[in-house]
Design a protein around this motif. Sequence first.
Motif, PDB file in Angstrom:
ATOM      1  N   GLY A   1       0.698  -1.419   0.026  1.00 17.39           N
ATOM      2  CA  GLY A   1       0.111  -0.123   0.071  1.00 17.39           C
ATOM      3  C   GLY A   1       0.877   1.383   0.065  1.00 17.39           C
ATOM      4  O   GLY A   1       0.272   2.428   0.024  1.00 17.39           O
ATOM      5  N   GLU A   2       2.227   1.171  -0.007  1.00 18.83           N
ATOM      6  CA  GLU A   2       3.003   2.400   0.232  1.00 18.83           C
ATOM      7  C   GLU A   2       2.798   3.071  -1.124  1.00 18.83           C
ATOM      8  O   GLU A   2       2.774   4.395  -0.911  1.00 18.83           O
ATOM      9  N   PHE A   3       2.788   2.579  -2.234  1.00 16.48           N
ATOM     10  CA  PHE A   3       3.059   3.479  -3.405  1.00 16.48           C
ATOM     11  C   PHE A   3       1.646   4.090  -3.622  1.00 16.48           C
ATOM     12  O   PHE A   3       1.427   5.136  -4.341  1.00 16.48           O
ATOM     13  N   GLN A   4       0.501   3.347  -3.461  1.00 12.21           N
ATOM     14  CA  GLN A   4      -1.030   3.911  -3.420  1.00 12.21           C
ATOM     15  C   GLN A   4      -0.922   5.293  -2.506  1.00 12.21           C
ATOM     16  O   GLN A   4      -1.423   6.097  -2.915  1.00 12.21           O
ATOM     17  N   ALA A   5      -0.585   5.071  -1.415  1.00  7.45           N
ATOM     18  CA  ALA A   5      -0.404   6.096  -0.371  1.00  7.45           C
ATOM     19  C   ALA A   5       0.517   7.334  -0.977  1.00  7.45           C
ATOM     20  O   ALA A   5       0.008   8.446  -0.945  1.00  7.45           O
ATOM     21  N   ARG A   6       1.497   6.907  -1.507  1.00  5.93           N
ATOM     22  CA  ARG A   6       2.447   8.210  -2.278  1.00  5.93           C
ATOM     23  C   ARG A   6       1.626   8.811  -3.343  1.00  5.93           C
ATOM     24  O   ARG A   6       1.598  10.034  -3.546  1.00  5.93           O
ATOM     25  N   ALA A   7       0.991   8.027  -3.923  1.00  8.37           N
ATOM     26  CA  ALA A   7       0.274   8.697  -5.213  1.00  8.37           C
ATOM     27  C   ALA A   7      -0.771   9.644  -4.797  1.00  8.37           C
ATOM     28  O   ALA A   7      -1.198  10.613  -5.219  1.00  8.37           O
ATOM     29  N   ARG A   8      -1.266   9.139  -3.651  1.00  6.89           N
ATOM     30  CA  ARG A   8      -2.604   9.932  -3.084  1.00  6.89           C
ATOM     31  C   ARG A   8      -1.904  11.314  -2.329  1.00  6.89           C
ATOM     32  O   ARG A   8      -2.410  12.415  -2.748  1.00  6.89           O
ATOM     33  N   GLU A   9      -0.897  11.242  -1.676  1.00  3.30           N
ATOM     34  CA  GLU A   9      -0.486  12.367  -0.864  1.00  3.30           C
ATOM     35  C   GLU A   9       0.387  13.198  -1.852  1.00  3.30           C
ATOM     36  O   GLU A   9       0.227  14.361  -1.773  1.00  3.30           O
ATOM     37  N   LEU A  10       1.310  12.613  -2.463  1.00  2.00           N
ATOM     38  CA  LEU A  10       2.062  13.451  -3.619  1.00  2.00           C
ATOM     39  C   LEU A  10       1.071  14.223  -4.462  1.00  2.00           C
ATOM     40  O   LEU A  10       1.275  15.282  -5.081  1.00  2.00           O
ATOM     41  N   GLY A  11      -0.016  13.419  -5.001  1.00  2.11           N
ATOM     42  CA  GLY A  11      -0.885  13.965  -6.177  1.00  2.11           C
ATOM     43  C   GLY A  11      -1.762  15.092  -5.501  1.00  2.11           C
ATOM     44  O   GLY A  11      -2.058  16.000  -6.260  1.00  2.11           O
ATOM     45  N   ALA A  12      -2.059  14.989  -4.275  1.00  3.47           N
ATOM     46  CA  ALA A  12      -2.588  16.302  -3.685  1.00  3.47           C
ATOM     47  C   ALA A  12      -1.640  17.416  -3.751  1.00  3.47           C
ATOM     48  O   ALA A  12      -2.312  18.734  -3.948  1.00  3.47           O
ATOM     49  N   HIS A  13      -0.441  17.316  -3.575  1.00  4.92           N
ATOM     50  CA  HIS A  13       0.420  18.633  -3.421  1.00  4.92           C
ATOM     51  C   HIS A  13       0.709  18.826  -4.828  1.00  4.92           C
ATOM     52  O   HIS A  13       0.547  20.053  -5.114  1.00  4.92           O
ATOM     53  N   LEU A  14       0.632  17.896  -5.986  1.00  2.00           N
ATOM     54  CA  LEU A  14       0.780  18.363  -7.462  1.00  2.00           C
ATOM     55  C   LEU A  14      -0.277  19.123  -7.784  1.00  2.00           C
ATOM     56  O   LEU A  14      -0.425  20.035  -8.516  1.00  2.00           O
ATOM     57  N   ALA A  15      -1.523  18.480  -7.530  1.00  2.00           N
ATOM     58  CA  ALA A  15      -2.801  19.324  -7.755  1.00  2.00           C
ATOM     59  C   ALA A  15      -2.813  20.460  -7.247  1.00  2.00           C
ATOM     60  O   ALA A  15      -3.334  21.747  -7.849  1.00  2.00           O
TER      61      ALA A  15
END
Length: 407
Positions: free
Chosen positions: A306-320
């Motif tokens: 689940g680490e990479f799914q969590a990274r995508a959520r958290e970093l995706g929010a920053h990218l947005a």
Amino acid sequence: MDSTGAFIDQTERFSAHNYAPLPVVISSGEGAWVTDVEGRRYLDCLAAYSALNFGHRHPAMVAAAHAQLDRLTLTSRAFGNDRLGEFCQRLAELAGKQMVLPMNTGAEAVESGIKVARAWGYRVKGVPDGRARIIVASGNFHGRTTTIVGFSSDPDARNGFGPFASGFDVVPYGDADALAAAITDETVAVLIEPIQGEAGVILPPDGYLARVRRITAEHDVLFIADEIQSGLGRTGATFECENAGVVPDLYLLGKALGAGIVPVSAVVGDAEVLGVLRPGEHGSTFGGNPLAAAVGIAVIGLLSTGEFQARARELGAHLARRLQGLLGHGVAQVRVRGLWAGVDVDPGLATGRRVCELLAGRGILAKETHGSTIRLAPPLVITEEELDLAADQFAAVLADLRGATRR
């Protein structure tokens, strides 16, 4: 041969001209970074269209490939191998399904899904032989084989390659009412991308996928989700369908399943659907080969934490947040899900191609899609600081373009 121009000239001379890449010739990569033949470094914000979700040469992926290379690479499916069963079991469990049909490329997975759906329609649903129909969405991108481009609405992919296979009905993407109206007694499946990547990272309306699931279930029609780009962690979940709270009948997977090392794709479903195939009806010499299976097992191992799914959520929010800050400053619209973004640049400033050329000049690799839309899909190993670097350089390119326009 040590210059970018020489490598480009050689490729142009001896390879078919079916691509028009940016003038960057990469020779090595690690993590989210690549280096070209002249020693320039670039932050990779495309990740090979999500094939490199885990970055370039992820240590676990490289180790798995090296270990398998020292043992066995190919048997064909004429014989078994000691990696295929584990790969299929672990992928089926990851998807909450029962069976896996291993293939190589994403287009092969789509073609295989179409065959499976037709066979299911004839053998289970009872559709008369040769009458099966599949509903697809406008703006789709499922690959470039002749069957697939036959139901594409992209003239570059379609024009000049007919005649095409029949049996496909095209409805507007995101319009569940149109989809429901298109279903007949001969409809066997609905094939859609949960998010349309090639079209510009187009997000469906809220509730759309849930309605597709309800409609298909009510009419005894298969729901086939092409998660070749959206799946395997890219959107902050293992599959984008999870974000929508739905489970399709078949997942089509590829790209990141091979970690950028070998082509690996798969159709994943339950026995009542995939079980319709009989020996000799479908196959692939390389599908399920032990090298691909070993790499695929390593990919599943990373996703299982689940680490990479969590990274995508958290970093995706920053990218947005960073991309939304560009609205009104050369950007007309932004669409983000996880670490996947479509950015519509003001067409009055520049084409998408020109923006990507200028980004490359600043050490950021991205790729345009239709018109002035830029798509961003950095490796999930990217850091917040590296995302800020990409956003800063994007802002600088837009500022330069706006300044040139005012002059």
